[in-house]
Design an enzyme around this catalytic site. Sequence first.
Site, mmCIF file in Angstrom:
data_model
loop_
_atom_site.group_PDB
_atom_site.id
_atom_site.type_symbol
_atom_site.label_atom_id
_atom_site.label_comp_id
_atom_site.label_asym_id
_atom_site.label_seq_id
_atom_site.Cartn_x
_atom_site.Cartn_y
_atom_site.Cartn_z
ATOM 1 N N LYS A 1 -17.691 -10.045 -7.038
ATOM 2 C CA LYS A 1 -16.474 -10.356 -7.805
ATOM 3 C C LYS A 1 -16.817 -11.262 -8.986
ATOM 4 O O LYS A 1 -17.827 -11.949 -8.971
ATOM 5 C CB LYS A 1 -15.476 -11.090 -6.913
ATOM 6 C CG LYS A 1 -14.832 -10.203 -5.874
ATOM 7 C CD LYS A 1 -13.662 -10.929 -5.212
ATOM 8 C CE LYS A 1 -12.981 -10.026 -4.208
ATOM 9 N NZ LYS A 1 -12.353 -8.840 -4.836
ATOM 10 N N ASP B 1 -15.986 -6.929 3.160
ATOM 11 C CA ASP B 1 -14.957 -6.265 2.361
ATOM 12 C C ASP B 1 -15.519 -5.031 1.662
ATOM 13 O O ASP B 1 -14.805 -4.033 1.490
ATOM 14 C CB ASP B 1 -14.418 -7.258 1.314
ATOM 15 C CG ASP B 1 -13.236 -6.690 0.550
ATOM 16 O OD1 ASP B 1 -12.329 -6.134 1.198
ATOM 17 O OD2 ASP B 1 -13.218 -6.789 -0.696
ATOM 18 N N HIS C 1 -17.753 0.438 2.128
ATOM 19 C CA HIS C 1 -17.837 1.263 0.911
ATOM 20 C C HIS C 1 -19.285 1.465 0.440
ATOM 21 O O HIS C 1 -19.679 2.578 0.087
ATOM 22 C CB HIS C 1 -17.054 0.611 -0.234
ATOM 23 C CG HIS C 1 -15.608 0.364 0.078
ATOM 24 N ND1 HIS C 1 -14.820 1.278 0.732
ATOM 25 C CD2 HIS C 1 -14.808 -0.699 -0.184
ATOM 26 C CE1 HIS C 1 -13.599 0.785 0.859
ATOM 27 N NE2 HIS C 1 -13.571 -0.415 0.319
ATOM 28 N N LYS D 1 -16.406 -4.227 -14.892
ATOM 29 C CA LYS D 1 -15.954 -3.465 -13.731
ATOM 30 C C LYS D 1 -16.644 -2.111 -13.773
ATOM 31 O O LYS D 1 -16.473 -1.372 -14.747
ATOM 32 C CB LYS D 1 -14.439 -3.283 -13.793
ATOM 33 C CG LYS D 1 -13.882 -2.392 -12.693
ATOM 34 C CD LYS D 1 -12.361 -2.378 -12.720
ATOM 35 C CE LYS D 1 -11.791 -1.366 -11.747
ATOM 36 N NZ LYS D 1 -12.244 -1.535 -10.370
ATOM 37 N N ASP E 1 -11.823 5.345 4.428
ATOM 38 C CA ASP E 1 -12.607 4.504 3.527
ATOM 39 C C ASP E 1 -12.335 5.165 2.186
ATOM 40 O O ASP E 1 -12.857 6.250 1.913
ATOM 41 C CB ASP E 1 -14.100 4.559 3.886
ATOM 42 C CG ASP E 1 -14.924 3.666 2.979
ATOM 43 O OD1 ASP E 1 -14.687 3.700 1.755
ATOM 44 O OD2 ASP E 1 -15.802 2.938 3.471
ATOM 45 N N HIS E 2 -11.479 4.551 1.353
ATOM 46 C CA HIS E 2 -10.966 5.325 0.217
ATOM 47 C C HIS E 2 -12.062 5.718 -0.774
ATOM 48 O O HIS E 2 -11.871 6.626 -1.570
ATOM 49 C CB HIS E 2 -9.798 4.607 -0.469
ATOM 50 C CG HIS E 2 -10.198 3.425 -1.279
ATOM 51 N ND1 HIS E 2 -10.267 2.162 -0.744
ATOM 52 C CD2 HIS E 2 -10.554 3.303 -2.571
ATOM 53 C CE1 HIS E 2 -10.654 1.329 -1.683
ATOM 54 N NE2 HIS E 2 -10.839 1.970 -2.802
ATOM 55 N N VAL F 1 6.173 -4.631 15.757
ATOM 56 C CA VAL F 1 5.076 -3.977 16.483
ATOM 57 C C VAL F 1 4.976 -4.370 17.958
ATOM 58 O O VAL F 1 4.536 -3.585 18.783
ATOM 59 C CB VAL F 1 3.689 -4.194 15.817
ATOM 60 C CG1 VAL F 1 3.605 -3.530 14.477
ATOM 61 C CG2 VAL F 1 3.340 -5.649 15.725
ATOM 62 N N LEU G 1 0.835 -1.206 0.000
ATOM 63 C CA LEU G 1 0.000 0.000 0.000
ATOM 64 C C LEU G 1 0.873 1.260 0.000
ATOM 65 O O LEU G 1 0.604 2.222 -0.724
ATOM 66 C CB LEU G 1 -0.932 0.006 1.221
ATOM 67 C CG LEU G 1 -1.879 1.197 1.323
ATOM 68 C CD1 LEU G 1 -2.923 1.167 0.223
ATOM 69 C CD2 LEU G 1 -2.580 1.236 2.679
ATOM 70 N N ALA G 2 1.939 1.213 0.810
ATOM 71 C CA ALA G 2 2.852 2.364 0.868
ATOM 72 C C ALA G 2 3.451 2.615 -0.508
ATOM 73 O O ALA G 2 3.462 3.755 -1.005
ATOM 74 C CB ALA G 2 3.948 2.097 1.899
ATOM 75 N N LYS G 3 3.896 1.526 -1.127
ATOM 76 C CA LYS G 3 4.589 1.632 -2.417
ATOM 77 C C LYS G 3 3.649 2.120 -3.524
ATOM 78 O O LYS G 3 4.003 2.998 -4.300
ATOM 79 C CB LYS G 3 5.102 0.228 -2.753
ATOM 80 C CG LYS G 3 5.981 0.130 -3.952
ATOM 81 C CD LYS G 3 6.609 -1.261 -4.044
ATOM 82 C CE LYS G 3 5.544 -2.312 -4.347
ATOM 83 N NZ LYS G 3 6.047 -3.682 -4.325
#
Length: 497
Positions: free
Chosen positions: A341, A236, A241, A346, A179-180, A88, A15-17
Amino acid sequence: MEPATFVLFGATGDLAKRKIYPALYQLFIEDKLPSSFSLIGLGRRELSDETFQSNVEQSLLTFSRSGVKDAEGMKKFLRAFRYQVLEVNRKEDYKKLLQMVEEREQSLNLVPNRMFYLSVGPEFFETIAANIHESGLGSANGWKRLVIEKPFGHDLLSARQLNLKLNQAFNETEIYRIDHYLGKPMVQQMGQLLHASLSELDFSSRKIASVQISAIETLGVEERAGYYDHAGAIRDMFQNHMLQLLMMLTIEFPNRSKVDEVGKIKRQIMKSLVPINKMDVHNHIVRGQYGSGVIKGEKVVGYRDESGIASDSQNDTFIAARLQIKDPFWKDTPIYIRTGKRLNEKATKIVIEFTSEGSSKDLLIIEIGPNEAISIQRSEAGKELSNEDIAARSQLNTLEEGAKDAYEILIHDALVGDKTYFAHWDEVELSWEWVQPLLDAYQENLLPLHIYPSGTYGPDESDKLLARDGFHWWFDSKNELNNYGTKGESYTYEYNT
Ligand SMILES: NC(=O)c1ccc[n+]([C@@H]2O[C@H](COP(=O)([O-])OP(=O)(O)OC[C@H]3O[C@@H](n4cnc5c(N)ncnc54)[C@H](OP(=O)(O)O)[C@@H]3O)[C@@H](O)[C@H]2O)c1
């Protein structure tokens, strides 16, 4: 913007990358980062600062949406990055972290404002928050913020327990739950755009007959079997969402638009959602799981044949739901939500169906992904259906914004302390409260699990859910056949009642 230290747990992760570094870089290019800024990346693996910076550089070269056009500028950006090993559970690592944060604050002359971004598995949230508290990392004389990403709990009880733990270290105003979907420009603006479109079109004489909210995808479980097989579509996508989309859509109707009241209105909406009793779930919810089929000409295996999934898994990969809001404006309008899914396409979109005396249907279509647009489709008696874009102006307004990634918007908001587009605890708790009877019904196998062929739009029962009320899902291409011939041939029913 106030100076700040960005403490990133999970700095070596995916996620960071893919998202966090490119988003920070975009903010840097646009001059939207604090002028004094320090980032400390944390992970278990040993990395020097130089290797960490070079890894971040690679991620920018691969994922930055505007590309790296100014090599010197990028180097300046990367100079703010440091790395430290942190496990952690190891308390001494937090002491070392505190030392490093303070040293950087002193050398850069930074006010000790600290943003703790947890880009790690949710099982670590409580431990990290507690250790931030105990180590003194959270006791400096500046602001502190905690950024976490869903899932916020696994059910109502675990969500409450998690929140209690987090509140021992951070109060609600300091917790930023991403919540993106809430970071998508169209989602943020759709209520207002819709209002503008409706007034322009004189929709006042029409009535909203139904609302359909779909977020469907062609992908299967991919590499996420371990997580997904315990979450399913309901945890999920639906609990977070999809219910957020519902809240963001209805927030502006009929005429409520105070941004500072967003949290309050969303809470009201969730409170007025008619609850579903667990024994009555079958009348409102369709649960599905993908079988084998064909997606874009390619054969794909069924869910139970995916790597890492048990051959008898009862997990859901599809949910369709019929909801009602108990409110004078919405009370007669069914709201249908579906997500799943391995479906035929999409798309994330909302279709609002209007009716009025003497004329046939009009549709207002809000596309959230992959394209962002608002359009109308009118069907007048004796005339062909026509697609008429009514939102040219609004679209122009959103195009530039539309290119923005949700993480850019949300990270910026978190840095400036604007919580408008983050999930507030009340909404999260109310969402879990609404969803819990569904989870109980799933757990007790009170609801059939319909196996649908990949490449369709889910189980036939999803169509029947709407047909009962005289509606159908708009824009599904019903002529899609795969090697099952027609939808439905391979359905199985496995449930208790
Ligand atoms: N990837 C996405 O697109 C995406 C999208 C939405 C949400 N998320 C959520 O974001 C979080 C991170 O996802 P991800 O895809 O980045 O996962 P990931 O690639 O597996 O990375 C996990 C990160 O956590 C670190 N980590 C793991 N165990 C640790 C421990 N015991 N102590 C300290 N650090 C530890 C890892 O560091 P080391 O490897 O160095 O040990 C790594 O940096 C997850 O909660 C996920 O659900 C991800």
